[in-house]
Design an enzyme around this catalytic site. Sequence first.
Site, short mmCIF file in Angstrom:
data_model
loop_
_atom_site.label_atom_id
_atom_site.label_comp_id
_atom_site.label_asym_id
_atom_site.label_seq_id
_atom_site.Cartn_x
_atom_site.Cartn_y
_atom_site.Cartn_z
CG HIS A 1 -6.00 9.75 -9.01
ND1 HIS A 1 -6.14 8.78 -9.84
CD2 HIS A 1 -4.55 9.93 -8.98
CE1 HIS A 1 -5.05 8.27 -10.34
NE2 HIS A 1 -4.15 9.01 -10.00
CG ASP B 1 -1.62 7.66 -13.21
OD1 ASP B 1 -0.43 7.65 -13.19
OD2 ASP B 1 -2.35 7.74 -12.45
CG ASP C 1 -1.12 11.03 -7.90
OD1 ASP C 1 -2.01 11.69 -8.57
OD2 ASP C 1 -0.82 9.92 -8.60
ZN LIG Z 1 1.33 8.81 -9.11
#
Ligand SMILES: [Zn+2]
Length: 251
Positions: free
Chosen positions: A163, A56, A125
């Site tokens: 995110h 992603d 992330d």
């Molecule tokens: Zn990741």
Amino acid sequence: MQIIPLPAFRDNYIWLLRHGTTATVVDPGDAAPVLRYLADEGLSLSAILITHHHSDHVGGIEALLASHPAPVYGPARESIPAITRPVGDGEVVSVPGADFQVIDVPGHTAGHVAYYAAPMLFCGDTLFAAGCGRIFEGTPAQLYASLERLAGLPGDTQVYCTHEYTLSNLAFAAAVEPANSAVTERIARCQALRADERPTVPFQLDGERHSNPFLRTREADVVRQAEAQAGRSLNGPEEVFAALREWKNRF
Ligand SMILES: [Zn+2]
């Protein structure tokens, strides 16, 4: 320089750095929203920055390059075929409008990097608003050290994570510290943003120590809750961090 969030998938943001008629994108997991924006705005692609190998974050690279050839910067310690400029800690990545310093932040993945050009931090992330990434390849000690390193950047740093996890992270933060008013206030602020369909990121780093449980592993209440969840006494902030991360995985 203008920084635009391009929503992708369910809750990803692809960050697009617009400078004059050029654009740099960070972690294009999907090419479609980037191609659409470049076409609509008549921009050329000057570079792609990658933080780690998860699909992603890298899935749109090939399709972007097919029509917009550009250098692809990414972690030297991860195997990502499309990368043409492997980078690691301390190196500088120059794109139109910014010179980014590369910071190694292993933990979520083994070779994860972040890009920092004051006051902007693109950290993939690793550090999320009120939370942190899962530990897929690294160790809790690695991710803890990476987060502490990022938390040590200047307080006015704007954190562009990838995110929109903020409200669920804050629900966990409230479970860890029900009496923390910084968490309660942040929930109200972020709920209002989401009700308006606005992103809760970027966020400013200096508030993070007040409401992100993963940066509060020395607080007595946090230690007590982590120990209750782990069912044993914990020895130091790293063990508290590991217990919190474990608890969050099943929260
Ligand atoms: Zn990741």
